[in-house]
Design an enzyme around this catalytic site. Structure first.
Site, PDB file in Angstrom:
ATOM      1  N   ASN A   1      42.264  39.626  54.196  1.00 56.54           N
ATOM      2  CA  ASN A   1      42.246  40.116  52.915  1.00 56.54           C
ATOM      3  C   ASN A   1      42.904  41.197  52.354  1.00 56.54           C
ATOM      4  OD1 ASN A   1      41.891  39.927  50.343  1.00 56.54           O
ATOM      5  ND2 ASN A   1      39.746  39.784  50.087  1.00 56.54           N
TER       6      ASN A   1
ATOM      7  N   THR B   1      37.122  28.213  44.109  1.00 58.97           N
ATOM      8  CA  THR B   1      35.812  27.896  42.299  1.00 58.97           C
ATOM      9  C   THR B   1      34.907  26.437  42.289  1.00 58.97           C
ATOM     10  OG1 THR B   1      37.257  29.258  40.826  1.00 58.97           O
ATOM     11  CG2 THR B   1      35.368  28.750  39.868  1.00 58.97           C
TER      12      THR B   1
ATOM     13  N   CYS C   1      41.950  42.031  47.310  1.00 54.96           N
ATOM     14  CA  CYS C   1      40.780  41.754  46.438  1.00 54.96           C
ATOM     15  C   CYS C   1      40.998  42.752  45.506  1.00 54.96           C
ATOM     16  CB  CYS C   1      39.812  42.402  47.202  1.00 54.96           C
ATOM     17  SG  CYS C   1      38.608  42.176  46.673  1.00 54.96           S
TER      18      CYS C   1
ATOM     19  N   GLY D   1      44.367  27.987  44.894  1.00 50.91           N
ATOM     20  CA  GLY D   1      44.639  28.509  42.900  1.00 50.91           C
ATOM     21  C   GLY D   1      43.496  27.145  42.287  1.00 50.91           C
TER      22      GLY D   1
ATOM     23  N   GLY E   1      40.525  29.918  38.955  1.00 47.14           N
ATOM     24  CA  GLY E   1      40.230  28.101  38.470  1.00 47.14           C
ATOM     25  C   GLY E   1      41.176  27.812  38.152  1.00 47.14           C
TER      26      GLY E   1
HETATM   27  C1  LIG Z   1      33.307  34.039  43.412  1.00 43.07           C
HETATM   28  C2  LIG Z   1      34.318  34.673  44.227  1.00 43.07           C
HETATM   29  C3  LIG Z   1      34.302  35.858  45.241  1.00 43.07           C
HETATM   30  C4  LIG Z   1      35.906  36.000  46.215  1.00 43.07           C
HETATM   31  N1  LIG Z   1      35.781  36.495  47.148  1.00 43.07           N
HETATM   32  C5  LIG Z   1      36.733  36.652  48.358  1.00 43.07           C
HETATM   33  C6  LIG Z   1      36.606  37.171  48.840  1.00 43.07           C
HETATM   34  O1  LIG Z   1      35.738  38.147  49.266  1.00 43.07           O
HETATM   35  N2  LIG Z   1      37.797  37.184  50.374  1.00 43.07           N
HETATM   36  C7  LIG Z   1      38.606  36.785  49.437  1.00 43.07           C
HETATM   37  O2  LIG Z   1      39.332  36.998  51.041  1.00 43.07           O
HETATM   38  N3  LIG Z   1      38.966  35.863  48.479  1.00 43.07           N
HETATM   39  C8  LIG Z   1      38.061  35.976  47.421  1.00 43.07           C
HETATM   40  N4  LIG Z   1      38.036  35.206  46.779  1.00 43.07           N
HETATM   41  C9  LIG Z   1      39.346  33.995  46.064  1.00 43.07           C
HETATM   42  C10 LIG Z   1      38.778  32.668  47.097  1.00 43.07           C
HETATM   43  O3  LIG Z   1      39.741  33.381  47.618  1.00 43.07           O
HETATM   44  C11 LIG Z   1      40.562  32.078  46.174  1.00 43.07           C
HETATM   45  O4  LIG Z   1      41.724  32.770  46.601  1.00 43.07           O
HETATM   46  C12 LIG Z   1      40.367  32.748  44.701  1.00 43.07           C
HETATM   47  O5  LIG Z   1      39.283  32.709  44.070  1.00 43.07           O
HETATM   48  C13 LIG Z   1      41.822  31.718  43.892  1.00 43.07           C
HETATM   49  O6  LIG Z   1      41.234  30.328  44.386  1.00 43.07           O
HETATM   50  P1  LIG Z   1      40.389  29.196  43.236  1.00 43.07           P
HETATM   51  O7  LIG Z   1      41.278  28.617  41.909  1.00 43.07           O
HETATM   52  O8  LIG Z   1      39.914  27.518  43.931  1.00 43.07           O
HETATM   53  O9  LIG Z   1      38.516  29.627  42.933  1.00 43.07           O
HETATM   54  C14 LIG Z   1      36.805  35.031  45.680  1.00 43.07           C
HETATM   55  C15 LIG Z   1      37.073  34.575  44.435  1.00 43.07           C
HETATM   56  C16 LIG Z   1      35.559  33.875  43.606  1.00 43.07           C
HETATM   57  C17 LIG Z   1      35.768  32.946  42.707  1.00 43.07           C
END
Ligand SMILES: Cc1cc2nc3c(=O)[nH]c(=O)nc-3n(C[C@H](O)[C@H](O)[C@H](O)COP(=O)(O)O)c2cc1C
Ligand SMILES: Cc1cc2nc3c(=O)[nH]c(=O)nc-3n(C[C@H](O)[C@H](O)[C@H](O)COP(=O)(O)OP(=O)(O)OC[C@H]3O[C@@H](n4cnc5c(N)ncnc54)[C@H](O)[C@@H]3O)c2cc1C
Ligand code: FES
Lengths: 252, 305
Positions: free
Chosen positions: B129, B268, B132, B245, B219
């Protein structure tokens, strides 16, 4: 834990903006304990996207009751549900109240909609426990008495009951139960919980508080709901380690 | 029902189907396994690990936004040591692919974490990662900088022979250049995208709704952006892409694969429907059947412009 599609049996007003919802949810009903909560998807669409957490208010056989205030869009949608609508409920979640053990008097302290978890707790308390309930609201138009036992009321404007807040009311009554073994169960806004935390620690009374925060998942995977531990050197997760904490465990 | 071949390969990493659960949205697998059968999906990516435990940001950490949410968790995690001791035993029994995500605040820390974790058999691959948005050190400072991403890829590559995936930030102007440097430095794949930087204010108090002021948007709201980033990489660099995403269902998954993703990650949606992964796998089967697709991997990058 279950994800249960649950049929609405009825929904009714307790106050203009406060509702009681009855749903058929046999799996969750068979497991849920007082002080636990469910995370409810109020619509099938992406709006609102996240579930909304609600305490279990009562269990009646295979039915669950939730009591809620209309707060924003999500609770507004929930308040518009009708008989036979189906809602998606995830639960039971969280730890719940610890109400077993050696004490004689249960003091219920509810601030506003913080009354929601107590009808079920009172239902479940053993017959040998004496219950005194305290409810605090803004004025006589905000008072909820549903499911309470031996209820004393405070209002901020004094329009009914004691004039002041619910913690002041409890303090004013304290001499009555000073010599009994007491456990306080509390739920309400943070300032109330904080005042009660101070009161209970000062008087060395066992006190369990039900806390709140914004939540996404409700079961420990998003890390979205931290609360400071008493030492301030780490967090608990409200959804998983709580929502009920011993008042000595957390920093509010 | 005749079952299509849903398997895909991300470099040398073989997945029984393309559905992975995203880092930070499944913890270390134990809580979500109460709601879903993790052995039916392609795999899970564990919460970002740092060398030492991290407490994370103070509340409020999350807020809902239109069709999305902002989070500023601040990489709260148990640290590498506790992960190996306390989390690996559970993950070992899952019968699914385990991808271990690492987030660090220096290149040395990335390398050290990788070295410590590399001997653990249960870990099938690493996801790094570099993107972040919610921590002061590292995070986006690396993710925005081509040289840093190149250097991290190169250094971590030299610390492991396991499949190496670099998770890219969308908060850059040309994401494909980052994918190119990952490929040049020996990375096996890229994940796209991490969250987009966003914020939200309470109009009555004029205060930000999350304590960190800004957070990462995720989301359904970010799906079109994520798809465009996947497409940009696909059209410019020959490297496997894991699309992330706003995926909510099997249709979104198919859309990402058409745009160029070899696999996808769900984030999400796990908070709303922790069984979404399994439902998506079932949906992919019936889609393939209806479309007479024998191998789901034929779908990858099959867009018609
Ligand atoms: C509450 C939360 C915590 C997350 N923590 C991490 C993390 O620790 N490391 C990471 O690489 N991505 C983290 N992400 C990002 C997700 O892995 C993902 O890339 C991002 O949420 C987009 O996907 P989505 O729209 O399906 O949620 C986090 C996302 C959310 C919502
Ligand atoms: C464990 C728990 C039990 C609860 N039990 C009850 C109950 O029995 N009855 C009841 O009326 N209400 C209860 N609540 C509060 C209830 O969840 C909120 O009122 C509800 O989420 C508001 O949703 P909305 O869409 O109407 O409001 P909006 O304000 O439009 O949206 C709420 C959004 O704000 C977030 N949020 C921010 N701060 C908080 C906070 N302190 N608490 C909750 N959400 C917050 C939510 O995550 C959500 O995304 C409980 C909350 C928790 C955490
Ligand atoms: S609400 Fe997700 S961890 Fe508590």
């Amino acid at each position: 834990m279950y994800i249960e599609k649950s049929r609405v049996e009825w929904i009714k007003n307790l106050l203009p903006d406060t509702f009681l919802l009855r749903v058929y949810s046999p799996l969750i009903a068979s497991k849920i304990k007082p002080g636990q909560f469910c995370n409810i998807k109020v619509s099938e669409s992406d709006f609102p996207l996240l579930r909304r957490p609600f305490s279990i208010c009562e269990v009646d056989g295979e039915f669950l009751h939730f009591m809620f205030d209309v707060h924003g869009e999500g609770t507004k949608i929930l308040s518009n549900k009708q008989k036979d609508d189906v809602i998606d409920i995830l639960g039971p979640l969280g730890n719940g109240f610890n109400y077993s053990g050696d004490y004689s008097t249960a003091i219920i302290a509810a601030g506003g909609i913080g009354i929601a978890p107590f009808p079920y707790l009172i239902q479940k308390l053993a017959d040998d426990k004496k219950v005194i309930s305290f409810f605090g609201g803004r004025s006589k138009n905000n008072v909820i008495e549903y499911g309470m036992k031996n209820l004393l009321i405070s209002t901020d404007d004094g329009s009914i009951g004691f004039k002041g807040n619910v913690v002041q009311l409890i303090e004013s009554q304290y001499s009555q139960f000073r010599n009994e073994s007491v456990r306080i169960f509390a739920c309400g806004p943070n300032p109330m919980l904080k005042a009660l935390q101070e009161f209970s620690i000062k008087n060395n009374i066992e006190c369990q508080i039900s806390t709140e925060s914004a939540m996404a998942c409700g079961f420990g995977i998003c890390q979205g709901c931290p609360i400071d531990n008493a030492d301030g050197d780490g967090y608990y997760l409200i959804c998983k380690d709580g929502p009920v904490f011993d008042a000595k465990m957390v920093r509010l | 029902m005749s079952y299509t071949d849903l398997s895909v390969n991300i470099g040398k990493l073989h997945l029984k189907n393309p559905v992975l659960l995203a880092s930070g949205t499944v913890g270390y697998g134990n809580e979500i396994s109460k709601f879903t059968d993790l052995s039916k999906i392609g795999g899970i990516v564990t919460k970002s690990l740092s060398l030492k435990p991290r407490k994370g940001n103070p509340p409020q950490r999350i807020v809902e936004t239109p069709s999305g949410m902002l989070n500023a968790i601040g990489l709260a995690n148990v640290g590498v040591e506790a992960f190996i001791k306390e989390k690996i035993p559970f993950l070992k029994e899952l019968n699914t692919t385990i991808i271990c995500n690492i987030a660090a605040s220096s290149i040395e820390e990335y390398v050290e974490c990788t070295k410590i974790l590399n001997p653990v058999d249960t870990i099938n691959a690493f996801e790094i990662n570099v993107s972040c948005p919610n921590v002061k050190e590292g995070g986006l400072i690396f993710g925005n900088d081509l040289n840093s991403v190149g250097r991290i890829t190169e250094m971590v590559r030299s610390a492991t022979n396991k499949p190496l995936i670099i998770k890219l930030s969308p908060n850059v102007s040309r994401i494909s250049e980052f994918a190119r440097i990952v490929k040049e430095e020996g990375g096996d794949a890229v994940s796209a995208i991490n969250t987009l930087v966003g914020t939200s204010f309470d109009i009555w108090t004029r205060k930000p709704k999350i304590k960190n002021v800004t957070g990462g948007l995720s989301g359904p709201a970010i799906k079109p952006v994520a798809l465009a980033k996947v497409l940009e990489i696909k059209r410019n660099v020959d490297i496997p892409i894991i699309g992330i995403g706003g995926i909510m269902n099997w249709m979104d998954t198919v859309e990402f694969m058409i745009a160029g993703a070899t696999a996808v990650q769900l984030g999400t949606v796990n908070f709303i429907n922790p069984n979404a992964g399994v439902e998506i796998v079932e949906g992919l089967h019936s889609y393939c059947e209806k479309q007479s697709i024998q191998k789901l991997s034929d779908l990858i990058g099959s867009f018609q412009l």
